[in-house]
Design a protein around this motif. Sequence first.
Motif, PDB file in Angstrom:
ATOM      1  N   ALA A  37       6.786  27.283  -2.421  1.00 44.11           N
ATOM      2  CA  ALA A  37       6.935  28.232  -3.522  1.00 44.11           C
ATOM      3  C   ALA A  37       6.418  27.636  -4.824  1.00 44.11           C
ATOM      4  O   ALA A  37       5.771  28.325  -5.627  1.00 44.11           O
ATOM      5  CB  ALA A  37       8.400  28.642  -3.664  1.00 44.11           C
ATOM      6  N   CYS A  38       6.670  26.338  -5.047  1.00 40.73           N
ATOM      7  CA  CYS A  38       6.204  25.708  -6.280  1.00 40.73           C
ATOM      8  C   CYS A  38       4.694  25.574  -6.302  1.00 40.73           C
ATOM      9  O   CYS A  38       4.069  25.722  -7.352  1.00 40.73           O
ATOM     10  CB  CYS A  38       6.870  24.343  -6.456  1.00 40.73           C
ATOM     11  N   LEU A  39       4.084  25.295  -5.143  1.00 35.77           N
ATOM     12  CA  LEU A  39       2.634  25.246  -5.109  1.00 35.77           C
ATOM     13  C   LEU A  39       2.043  26.627  -5.382  1.00 35.77           C
ATOM     14  O   LEU A  39       1.023  26.764  -6.056  1.00 35.77           O
ATOM     15  CB  LEU A  39       2.150  24.723  -3.752  1.00 35.77           C
ATOM     16  N   HIS A  40       2.714  27.672  -4.894  1.00 32.15           N
ATOM     17  CA  HIS A  40       2.284  29.047  -5.166  1.00 32.15           C
ATOM     18  C   HIS A  40       2.342  29.348  -6.658  1.00 32.15           C
ATOM     19  O   HIS A  40       1.402  29.930  -7.221  1.00 32.15           O
ATOM     20  CB  HIS A  40       3.195  30.006  -4.403  1.00 32.15           C
ATOM     21  N   GLU A  41       3.423  28.954  -7.307  1.00 31.15           N
ATOM     22  CA  GLU A  41       3.620  29.312  -8.717  1.00 31.15           C
ATOM     23  C   GLU A  41       2.817  28.441  -9.673  1.00 31.15           C
ATOM     24  O   GLU A  41       2.405  28.897 -10.735  1.00 31.15           O
ATOM     25  CB  GLU A  41       5.108  29.214  -9.070  1.00 31.15           C
ATOM     26  N   THR A  42       2.623  27.174  -9.326  1.00 26.45           N
ATOM     27  CA  THR A  42       2.046  26.239 -10.297  1.00 26.45           C
ATOM     28  C   THR A  42       0.709  25.639  -9.872  1.00 26.45           C
ATOM     29  O   THR A  42       0.031  25.023 -10.703  1.00 26.45           O
ATOM     30  CB  THR A  42       3.022  25.064 -10.552  1.00 26.45           C
ATOM     31  N   SER A  43       0.340  25.767  -8.601  1.00 32.42           N
ATOM     32  CA  SER A  43      -0.881  25.155  -8.048  1.00 32.42           C
ATOM     33  C   SER A  43      -0.838  23.633  -8.083  1.00 32.42           C
ATOM     34  O   SER A  43      -1.863  22.977  -7.887  1.00 32.42           O
ATOM     35  CB  SER A  43      -2.146  25.648  -8.766  1.00 32.42           C
ATOM     36  N   CYS A  44       0.327  23.051  -8.362  1.00 33.28           N
ATOM     37  CA  CYS A  44       0.436  21.598  -8.377  1.00 33.28           C
ATOM     38  C   CYS A  44       1.827  21.169  -7.930  1.00 33.28           C
ATOM     39  O   CYS A  44       2.764  21.970  -7.899  1.00 33.28           O
ATOM     40  CB  CYS A  44       0.109  21.026  -9.755  1.00 33.28           C
ATOM     41  N   LEU A  45       1.945  19.908  -7.561  1.00 36.63           N
ATOM     42  CA  LEU A  45       3.208  19.340  -7.108  1.00 36.63           C
ATOM     43  C   LEU A  45       3.335  17.919  -7.653  1.00 36.63           C
ATOM     44  O   LEU A  45       2.329  17.233  -7.858  1.00 36.63           O
ATOM     45  CB  LEU A  45       3.267  19.269  -5.578  1.00 36.63           C
ATOM     46  N   VAL A  46       4.557  17.482  -7.849  1.00 40.80           N
ATOM     47  CA  VAL A  46       4.838  16.076  -8.124  1.00 40.80           C
ATOM     48  C   VAL A  46       5.709  15.569  -6.980  1.00 40.80           C
ATOM     49  O   VAL A  46       6.719  16.186  -6.642  1.00 40.80           O
ATOM     50  CB  VAL A  46       5.557  15.882  -9.475  1.00 40.80           C
TER      51      VAL A  46
END
Length: 415
Positions: free
Chosen positions: A70-79
């Motif tokens: 879901a975070c990759l969907h919303e932000t196109s990035c991950l930490v």
Amino acid sequence: MGKPQSRMRQCFCKPDNGATSRDDRHPVTQSHAQTDVADLRVFDLGPILAAEPGSAEEEALLSECEAMAACLHETSCLVVRDPRVSEEDNKAFLHLMQRYYAQSREAKLRDARPDIFYQVGVTPDGVETAKCAKDPKCLEQIDTMPEEHRPEVPKVADPKWRFFWRVGPRPDNTKFADLNAPPVVPEAFGQEWKDTLDHWGNKTLGALQAVSEMLALGFGLERPALVDLMHNGPHLLAPTGSDLAEHSAEKTIFAGYHNDLNYLTIHGKSNYPGLRIWLRDGTRRTVSVPDGCLLLQAGQQMEYLTGGWVKAGMHEVLVTEKTREVLKAKHDAAEQAGTKVAPEEYWRISTTMFGTICHDATLQPLGRFAQLETAKDYPPIFGGDQVAKALKEIGLDQKEIGGDHNLHADELIGA
């Protein structure tokens, strides 16, 4: 999966003391939202590394995998934090690259291979140009963006250097044959070069594989679905060097506004700030990777595999006020000590690795993404053909990049 804003908020950290986070005070949908990527939620890769496929431990991780997706969907990035990758690993690689780029221009140019279109070795400054600089649609999009989220428009070739080093095995039989050029080992560094670059490259590739397993589960796919597509891919370690001794003016562009053609791009912490990214909603963020963490960004191949559900993340690198503050602090410390800043300390290094789908694998929307309305925009295509198609769309035919399927590496990844 909840309302869009609530999903977005799940991707950001909240202080343990119960105080309101910057994300709560200034929702991402508001035009003035500006928070560092360090505020993004950090995903720990330790549990997935310890969980056997099909085990109860893997099942217990499903909600975390869905949150990552879901975070990759919303932000196109991950930490992420990988227990196998230390900050010391990142610094060792970074310091080696500082020493390399601080050499004379003549010494570095001995490592350039322009006859094979810089597919290995060093790419000098003034060679790479952001695609957006010559793309009317991209320039039109920039013009419509709110000023506070607008990127700097590149007008000249990037003043950064880059070194390409292949990571991982290549297929024995492929319709997308490499030029088979041997790796370039700079004369002054010898075995230290190979050991350090292989070490960092394999560590970051391992992190990409672990993230891919979590994303596959989060997407509702089999755990190895994405890792299998990466197998024998043309992964490239591609650290950049930008000389702040020559290019320290604020808003100097080191890498113009663009996204990457590959699957996932992974970075360690740079020694100078300057990377800016754009979230799915068009919000611009500055990047400050927490110590010991890794930043990942989705590329065009990830967008393809998800039928557009995940977008390839736009980004740029430039001299910012914070870049100049770090440089000034180095000058002040040297002056206090009665010395000068060492030449290598002027070089801004990116510890970048490009993870790429195997050229012989088929790119197409996977699983539930094949049912999306947007899936029709992503017809089945070999990974290598997708790259060639993207190059043609930006005006580069295969003859200009070394013949049939021999792709110029920096264009391959859209760096």
